[in-house]
Design a protein around this motif. Structure first.
Motif, PDB file in Angstrom:
ATOM      1  N   ILE A   1       0.831  -1.204   0.000  1.00  0.00           N
ATOM      2  CA  ILE A   1       0.000   0.000   0.000  1.00  0.00           C
ATOM      3  C   ILE A   1       0.866   1.254   0.000  1.00  0.00           C
ATOM      4  N   ASP A   2       0.571   2.145  -0.932  1.00  0.00           N
ATOM      5  CA  ASP A   2       1.200   3.464  -0.988  1.00  0.00           C
ATOM      6  C   ASP A   2       0.173   4.476  -0.495  1.00  0.00           C
ATOM      7  N   ASP A   3       0.406   5.032   0.682  1.00  0.00           N
ATOM      8  CA  ASP A   3      -0.577   5.935   1.279  1.00  0.00           C
ATOM      9  C   ASP A   3      -0.274   7.405   1.018  1.00  0.00           C
ATOM     10  N   SER A   4       0.558   7.688   0.037  1.00  0.00           N
ATOM     11  CA  SER A   4       0.934   9.077  -0.231  1.00  0.00           C
ATOM     12  C   SER A   4      -0.245   9.913  -0.730  1.00  0.00           C
TER      13      SER A   4
ATOM     14  N   LYS B   1       0.265  -1.668   6.666  1.00  0.00           N
ATOM     15  CA  LYS B   1       1.181  -1.889   5.547  1.00  0.00           C
ATOM     16  C   LYS B   1       1.937  -3.211   5.626  1.00  0.00           C
ATOM     17  N   TYR B   2       1.699  -3.994   6.644  1.00  0.00           N
ATOM     18  CA  TYR B   2       2.472  -5.215   6.836  1.00  0.00           C
ATOM     19  C   TYR B   2       1.805  -6.387   6.107  1.00  0.00           C
ATOM     20  N   PRO B   3       2.593  -7.237   5.431  1.00  0.00           N
ATOM     21  CA  PRO B   3       2.006  -8.348   4.662  1.00  0.00           C
ATOM     22  C   PRO B   3       1.535  -9.479   5.573  1.00  0.00           C
TER      23      PRO B   3
ATOM     24  N   ALA C   1      -2.758 -11.097   2.171  1.00  0.00           N
ATOM     25  CA  ALA C   1      -2.696  -9.811   1.473  1.00  0.00           C
ATOM     26  C   ALA C   1      -1.351  -9.140   1.721  1.00  0.00           C
ATOM     27  N   ALA C   2      -0.985  -8.264   0.783  1.00  0.00           N
ATOM     28  CA  ALA C   2       0.243  -7.485   0.940  1.00  0.00           C
ATOM     29  C   ALA C   2       0.029  -6.287   1.855  1.00  0.00           C
TER      30      ALA C   2
END
Length: 258
Positions: free
Chosen positions: A33-36, A121-123, A127-128
């Motif tokens: 996940i890119d939370d930008s 954000k941890y796999p 899920a990734a």
């Protein structure tokens, strides 16, 4: 939304001193996940969907609750938990389960709009990354809240095309339309009888008859104050079809909230 708009009776009940009900939804991601872009998406896509996402409950001089528009501080609603680094997906399964249980039991503060988003954000083994949405039931029913969340998503193959879902089976609908008038009348009478029986049974259960002790209901006093945990169980499509065939029901009837 105007301040004079009252909170619905259901919304007031769900935020009373007796009960507080929230909807927790988990979105699993196949990619890290890119939370930008989180702040931009929330401000320009999520908040405009429903005015209640940027409103709080206030009471007037008569004690009646109303929705009041406020300035949303997005940083207060987005949570990014921190777990130990460099662990296995199995380890993060446990971390995520414990964190999800904590999210479920913690009450949303009534001084802010009644929703939160947790970005994990941890796999895990499934899920990734995971995005957890927690929305208070006073914001709407499950159908409207799921519609709001789905409207924030885009198709991976072509974002310009709206999301689509399987349509009703035209042949099945045609067969239903061809049923006889006598059959329709019988179903109507049966529906009335079932409704009366269910209503009467509900009155008895709520006033005179106590629920049986089951693995779900222990019957112990103060159980609502005990810690809770969330467990998940995955069913394959074949297993769902098997249950559906055994019970003679539609697929939606198989899944019941506990």
């Amino acid at each position: 939304m105007e301040e004079s708009e009252p909170v619905s009776p259901t919304g007031q009940y769900f935020t009373s001193s007796v009960i507080s009900v929230s909807v927790v939804a988990v979105l699993e991601s196949q990619h890290p996940i890119d939370d930008s872009q989180t702040t931009s998406l929330l401000r320009h896509v999520f908040l405009p969907i429903n005015p209640r996402f940027s409103s709080v409950m206030v009471k007037d001089k008569n004690g009646v609750k109303h929705w009041k528009k406020v300035e949303v501080k997005l940083q207060d609603h987005v949570k990014v938990p921190t777990f130990p680094q460099g662990k296995s997906p199995d380890f993060y399964d446990g971390c995520f389960s414990d964190y999800l249980s904590k999210v479920a039991i913690d009450q949303l503060p009534l001084t802010k709009p009644l929703w939160e988003i947790h970005i994990v954000k941890y796999p895990t083994t499934t899920a990734a990354g995971n995005v957890v949405f927690k929305l208070h039931h006073a914001l709407g029913d499950g159908y409207s809240l799921m519609g709001a969340l789905l409207s924030c998503l885009q198709r991976a193959d072509n974002p310009a095309i709206p999301l689509t879902f399987p349509a009703f089976n035209a042949k099945t609908e045609a067969r239903r339309a061809d049923r006889s008038v006598c059959g329709s009348l019988g179903r109507a009478v049966s529906g009335v009888i079932n409704t009366v029986c269910d209503f009467g049974w509900s009155l008895l259960k709520s006033s005179a008859i106590e629920d049986d002790v089951t693995p779900v209901r222990s019957g112990d006093e103060g159980v609502e104050f005990r810690p809770i945990t969330i467990s998940t169980l995955t069913f394959s499509i074949d297993e769902i079809k098997q249950v559906k065939a055994s019970l003679g029901v539609v697929s939606a009837s198989i899944f019941l909230p506990v």
